[in-house]
Write a protein that holds these residues in place. Structure first.
Motif, PDB file in Angstrom:
ATOM      1  N   VAL A 197       3.187 -12.585   1.909  1.00 12.66           N
ATOM      2  CA  VAL A 197       3.783 -12.503   3.890  1.00 12.66           C
ATOM      3  C   VAL A 197       3.277 -11.282   4.529  1.00 12.66           C
ATOM      4  CG1 VAL A 197       5.745 -12.478   5.206  1.00 12.66           C
ATOM      5  CG2 VAL A 197       6.266 -14.012   2.909  1.00 12.66           C
ATOM      6  N   ARG A 198       2.465 -11.708   5.398  1.00  9.38           N
ATOM      7  CA  ARG A 198       1.737 -10.998   5.869  1.00  9.38           C
ATOM      8  C   ARG A 198       0.805 -11.310   7.515  1.00  9.38           C
ATOM      9  NH1 ARG A 198      -3.523 -10.209   2.325  1.00  9.38           N
ATOM     10  NH2 ARG A 198      -4.279 -12.268   1.932  1.00  9.38           N
ATOM     11  N   GLY A 199       0.440 -10.176   8.107  1.00  5.50           N
ATOM     12  CA  GLY A 199      -0.152 -10.539   9.664  1.00  5.50           C
ATOM     13  C   GLY A 199      -1.175 -11.468   9.476  1.00  5.50           C
ATOM     14  N   ALA A 246      -8.416  -4.292  -4.490  1.00  9.15           N
ATOM     15  CA  ALA A 246      -7.436  -4.492  -5.390  1.00  9.15           C
ATOM     16  C   ALA A 246      -6.625  -4.946  -5.150  1.00  9.15           C
ATOM     17  CB  ALA A 246      -7.146  -2.848  -4.540  1.00  9.15           C
ATOM     18  N   VAL A 247      -6.066  -5.636  -3.798  1.00  8.45           N
ATOM     19  CA  VAL A 247      -5.287  -6.734  -2.890  1.00  8.45           C
ATOM     20  C   VAL A 247      -5.135  -7.537  -4.172  1.00  8.45           C
ATOM     21  CG1 VAL A 247      -6.292  -8.163  -1.883  1.00  8.45           C
ATOM     22  CG2 VAL A 247      -3.871  -6.779  -1.081  1.00  8.45           C
ATOM     23  N   THR A 248      -6.141  -8.228  -4.688  1.00  8.31           N
ATOM     24  CA  THR A 248      -5.994  -9.467  -5.496  1.00  8.31           C
ATOM     25  C   THR A 248      -5.119  -8.778  -6.436  1.00  8.31           C
ATOM     26  OG1 THR A 248      -7.728 -10.281  -4.359  1.00  8.31           O
ATOM     27  CG2 THR A 248      -8.088 -11.689  -6.184  1.00  8.31           C
ATOM     28  N   SER A 272     -12.172  -1.771  -3.874  1.00 10.86           N
ATOM     29  CA  SER A 272     -12.130  -2.031  -2.169  1.00 10.86           C
ATOM     30  C   SER A 272     -10.557  -2.727  -1.986  1.00 10.86           C
ATOM     31  CB  SER A 272     -13.157  -3.201  -1.596  1.00 10.86           C
ATOM     32  OG  SER A 272     -12.655  -4.438  -1.983  1.00 10.86           O
ATOM     33  N   TYR A 273     -10.252  -3.011  -0.707  1.00  6.49           N
ATOM     34  CA  TYR A 273      -8.986  -3.399  -0.106  1.00  6.49           C
ATOM     35  C   TYR A 273      -8.733  -5.067  -0.204  1.00  6.49           C
ATOM     36  CZ  TYR A 273      -6.249  -6.750   2.180  1.00  6.49           C
ATOM     37  OH  TYR A 273      -5.602  -8.225   3.132  1.00  6.49           O
ATOM     38  N   HIS A 274      -9.638  -5.519  -0.863  1.00  5.90           N
ATOM     39  CA  HIS A 274     -10.232  -7.059  -1.268  1.00  5.90           C
ATOM     40  C   HIS A 274      -9.643  -7.176  -2.990  1.00  5.90           C
ATOM     41  CE1 HIS A 274     -11.460  -8.687   1.999  1.00  5.90           C
ATOM     42  NE2 HIS A 274     -12.303  -7.917   2.231  1.00  5.90           N
ATOM     43  N   THR A 312       8.319 -11.324  -2.713  1.00 10.87           N
ATOM     44  CA  THR A 312       7.467 -11.113  -1.910  1.00 10.87           C
ATOM     45  C   THR A 312       7.002  -9.709  -1.708  1.00 10.87           C
ATOM     46  OG1 THR A 312       8.503 -10.202  -0.465  1.00 10.87           O
ATOM     47  CG2 THR A 312       8.667 -12.951  -0.364  1.00 10.87           C
ATOM     48  N   ARG A 313       5.371  -8.946  -1.003  1.00  6.87           N
ATOM     49  CA  ARG A 313       5.997  -7.826  -0.528  1.00  6.87           C
ATOM     50  C   ARG A 313       5.725  -7.377   0.363  1.00  6.87           C
ATOM     51  NH1 ARG A 313       0.573  -7.424   1.080  1.00  6.87           N
ATOM     52  NH2 ARG A 313      -0.867  -8.948  -0.247  1.00  6.87           N
ATOM     53  N   PHE A 314       5.846  -6.082   0.650  1.00 11.30           N
ATOM     54  CA  PHE A 314       5.096  -5.263   1.428  1.00 11.30           C
ATOM     55  C   PHE A 314       4.092  -4.415   1.483  1.00 11.30           C
ATOM     56  CE2 PHE A 314       6.171  -1.677   5.277  1.00 11.30           C
ATOM     57  CZ  PHE A 314       4.966  -2.772   5.914  1.00 11.30           C
ATOM     58  N   ALA A 315       2.748  -4.286   1.992  1.00  9.85           N
ATOM     59  CA  ALA A 315       2.283  -3.902   1.419  1.00  9.85           C
ATOM     60  C   ALA A 315       0.954  -2.787   2.840  1.00  9.85           C
ATOM     61  CB  ALA A 315       0.323  -4.124   0.502  1.00  9.85           C
ATOM     62  N   PRO A 316       2.038  -1.504   3.357  1.00 10.22           N
ATOM     63  CA  PRO A 316       0.917  -1.135   4.196  1.00 10.22           C
ATOM     64  C   PRO A 316       1.010   0.330   3.066  1.00 10.22           C
ATOM     65  CG  PRO A 316       3.845   0.167   3.561  1.00 10.22           C
ATOM     66  CD  PRO A 316       3.114  -1.271   2.910  1.00 10.22           C
ATOM     67  N   SER A 317      -0.193   0.498   4.087  1.00  8.85           N
ATOM     68  CA  SER A 317      -0.968   1.692   3.429  1.00  8.85           C
ATOM     69  C   SER A 317      -1.031   3.566   4.399  1.00  8.85           C
ATOM     70  CB  SER A 317      -3.387   1.901   4.627  1.00  8.85           C
ATOM     71  OG  SER A 317      -2.904   1.091   4.021  1.00  8.85           O
ATOM     72  N   PRO A 318      -0.767   3.885   3.504  1.00 13.23           N
ATOM     73  CA  PRO A 318      -0.410   5.385   4.604  1.00 13.23           C
ATOM     74  C   PRO A 318      -0.853   6.309   4.991  1.00 13.23           C
ATOM     75  CG  PRO A 318      -0.551   5.920   1.866  1.00 13.23           C
ATOM     76  CD  PRO A 318      -0.657   4.169   2.579  1.00 13.23           C
ATOM     77  N   PRO A 372      -9.392  -3.488   6.722  1.00 17.10           N
ATOM     78  CA  PRO A 372      -9.665  -4.186   6.078  1.00 17.10           C
ATOM     79  C   PRO A 372      -9.422  -5.382   7.459  1.00 17.10           C
ATOM     80  CG  PRO A 372      -6.960  -3.204   5.435  1.00 17.10           C
ATOM     81  CD  PRO A 372      -7.928  -2.646   5.917  1.00 17.10           C
ATOM     82  N   HIS A 373      -8.738  -5.097   8.629  1.00 17.08           N
ATOM     83  CA  HIS A 373      -8.207  -5.637   9.479  1.00 17.08           C
ATOM     84  C   HIS A 373      -9.290  -6.322  10.744  1.00 17.08           C
ATOM     85  CE1 HIS A 373      -4.005  -5.052   8.667  1.00 17.08           C
ATOM     86  NE2 HIS A 373      -4.453  -3.780   8.694  1.00 17.08           N
ATOM     87  N   GLY A 374      -9.962  -5.219  11.114  1.00 18.01           N
ATOM     88  CA  GLY A 374     -10.932  -6.205  11.288  1.00 18.01           C
ATOM     89  C   GLY A 374     -12.546  -6.296  10.756  1.00 18.01           C
ATOM     90  N   ILE A 404       2.563   0.718  -2.461  1.00 23.68           N
ATOM     91  CA  ILE A 404       1.731   1.758  -1.289  1.00 23.68           C
ATOM     92  C   ILE A 404       0.050   1.437  -1.408  1.00 23.68           C
ATOM     93  CG2 ILE A 404       0.813   4.396  -1.035  1.00 23.68           C
ATOM     94  CD1 ILE A 404       3.744   2.829  -0.025  1.00 23.68           C
ATOM     95  N   GLU A 405      -0.875   0.991   0.059  1.00 20.23           N
ATOM     96  CA  GLU A 405      -2.163   0.981  -0.876  1.00 20.23           C
ATOM     97  C   GLU A 405      -3.357   2.024   0.404  1.00 20.23           C
ATOM     98  OE1 GLU A 405      -3.446  -3.151   1.009  1.00 20.23           O
ATOM     99  OE2 GLU A 405      -2.193  -3.720  -1.096  1.00 20.23           O
ATOM    100  N   ASP A 406      -3.546   2.979  -1.155  1.00 20.62           N
ATOM    101  CA  ASP A 406      -3.728   4.762  -0.914  1.00 20.62           C
ATOM    102  C   ASP A 406      -4.586   4.146  -1.492  1.00 20.62           C
ATOM    103  OD1 ASP A 406      -2.371   4.680  -3.893  1.00 20.62           O
ATOM    104  OD2 ASP A 406      -1.712   6.488  -2.600  1.00 20.62           O
TER     105      ASP A 406
HETATM  106  N1  GLU Z   1      -2.253  -2.539   3.218  1.00 16.82           N
HETATM  107  C1  GLU Z   1      -3.493  -3.672   4.277  1.00 16.82           C
HETATM  108  C2  GLU Z   1      -2.397  -3.030   5.595  1.00 16.82           C
HETATM  109  O1  GLU Z   1      -1.996  -2.120   5.467  1.00 16.82           O
HETATM  110  C3  GLU Z   1      -2.282  -5.214   4.257  1.00 16.82           C
HETATM  111  C4  GLU Z   1      -2.265  -5.844   2.576  1.00 16.82           C
HETATM  112  C5  GLU Z   1      -1.699  -6.925   2.517  1.00 16.82           C
HETATM  113  O2  GLU Z   1      -0.697  -7.227   3.004  1.00 16.82           O
HETATM  114  O3  GLU Z   1      -2.900  -7.723   2.213  1.00 16.82           O
HETATM  115  O4  GLU Z   1      -2.370  -3.870   7.158  1.00 16.82           O
END
Ligand code: GLU
Length: 284
Positions: A216-218, A202-204, A198-200, A5-11, A113-115, A41-43
């Motif tokens: 595992v994410r929100g 890079a994350v893939t 973009s987010y999509h 698993t991973r946690f992938a926050p943006s700083p 990526p949220h909204g 780190i998603e920077d």
């Molecule tokens: N970097 C994204 C964020 O900070 C999360 C990406 C993901 O978990 O897919 O919300």
């Protein structure tokens, strides 16, 4: 198969209780499965990300009692890899240049990526080669968009079988085998003239590169999964299992967000609260 698993926050700001919940969930998931937990780190957005926020992420996660594997993957160090992936998609004929106004582009960036960005289903008629050449020559800015129409053509019968397994819950209680519906997001932006990803994208790319088996994410990212699954199919990458968790809200029921200056983990610490207090307030 070892669970990863991973946690992938943006700083791009300080972490709040919602981030803590997400990190704790992903960590616990790996631990219970006897697996591995990674931090990424998603920077990619250099205008919003800062080194001091990255350091704060490490400090906050340590305060939470978490540990992760080293080295930590930092997306800003992999722009070449994203560019190569983008080129692969261009060669497949599923990306096209879109010259929308700066304002539309700004709105897009602010919401991803949220909204959900306004859903764009592509131009009525494709840009002619002449006009495209002219605009490129003028040095106009453009975005690389994923053409769902072209992707569908490339995948053929596989398009109808695109799906993922949801072990948690989507925002409407979705669970189990979920048919991917990329049209909910439309022709999303995958890169820009001057930004390789973009987010999509890079994350893939990274979930596959790091061998993530369980994302595992929100729940706010549940819809993005429809696009991630499509990209995985196009690029021949495995689809991880997804576990979207509930979102942490404030007293008014609003989702915690960095931009609304939600109470940060640093605030929690400075107020003398213990990790136990925080975990309790998160229902853990
Ligand atoms: N970097 C994204 C964020 O900070 C999360 C990406 C993901 O978990 O897919 O919300």
């Amino acid at each position: 198969m070892t669970c990863v698993t991973r946690f992938a926050p943006s700083p791009s700001g300080l972490l709040h209780a919602g981030h803590a919940y997400s990190a704790l969930c992903a960590h616990k998931y790996a631990q219970q499965a006897g697996g591995r937990f990674l931090l990424r780190i998603e920077d990619i957005d250099s205008t919003r990300c800062r080194a001091e926020y990255e350091q704060a992420i490490f400090d906050d996660l340590r305060w939470l009692g978490l540990s992760w594997e080293m080295p930590v993957r930092r997306q800003s160090e992999h722009f070449d890899a994203y560019a190569r992936t983008r080129e692969k998609l261009v060669a497949m004929g599923v990306l096209y240049r879109s010259f929308l106004t700066r304002r539309q582009i700004r709105e897009d960036i602010a919401r991803a990526p949220h909204g959900r960005a306004p859903v764009y289903h592509g131009p009525k008629t494709p840009l002619s080669a002449d006009e495209e050449a002219q605009r490129l020559q003028n040095g106009e800015a453009f975005a690389w968009r994923l053409s769902l129409r072209a992707a569908r053509r490339v995948l053929g019968a596989r398009w109808d079988d695109l799906h993922f397994i949801e072990e948690g819950r989507g925002p409407a209680g979705e669970h189990g085998r979920i048919s991917a519906r990329p049209a909910l997001l439309g022709d999303v932006v995958l890169a820009r003239k001057d930004i390789a990803t973009s987010y999509h994208l890079a994350v893939t790319h990274d979930d596959a590169a790091q061998g993530i088996t369980h994302v595992v994410r929100g729940q706010d990212l549940f819809e993005s999964t429809h696009i991630h699954v499509l990209l995985q199919a196009l690029l021949g990458l495995p689809t991880p299992v997804y576990h979207h968790h509930r979102l942490i809200t404030d007293a008014q029921g609003k989702r915690l967000a960095t931009r609304d200056s939600a109470r940060t983990l640093d605030d929690w610490r400075k107020s003398g609260a213990s990790v136990q207090d925080l975990r309790q307030s998160l229902g853990l």
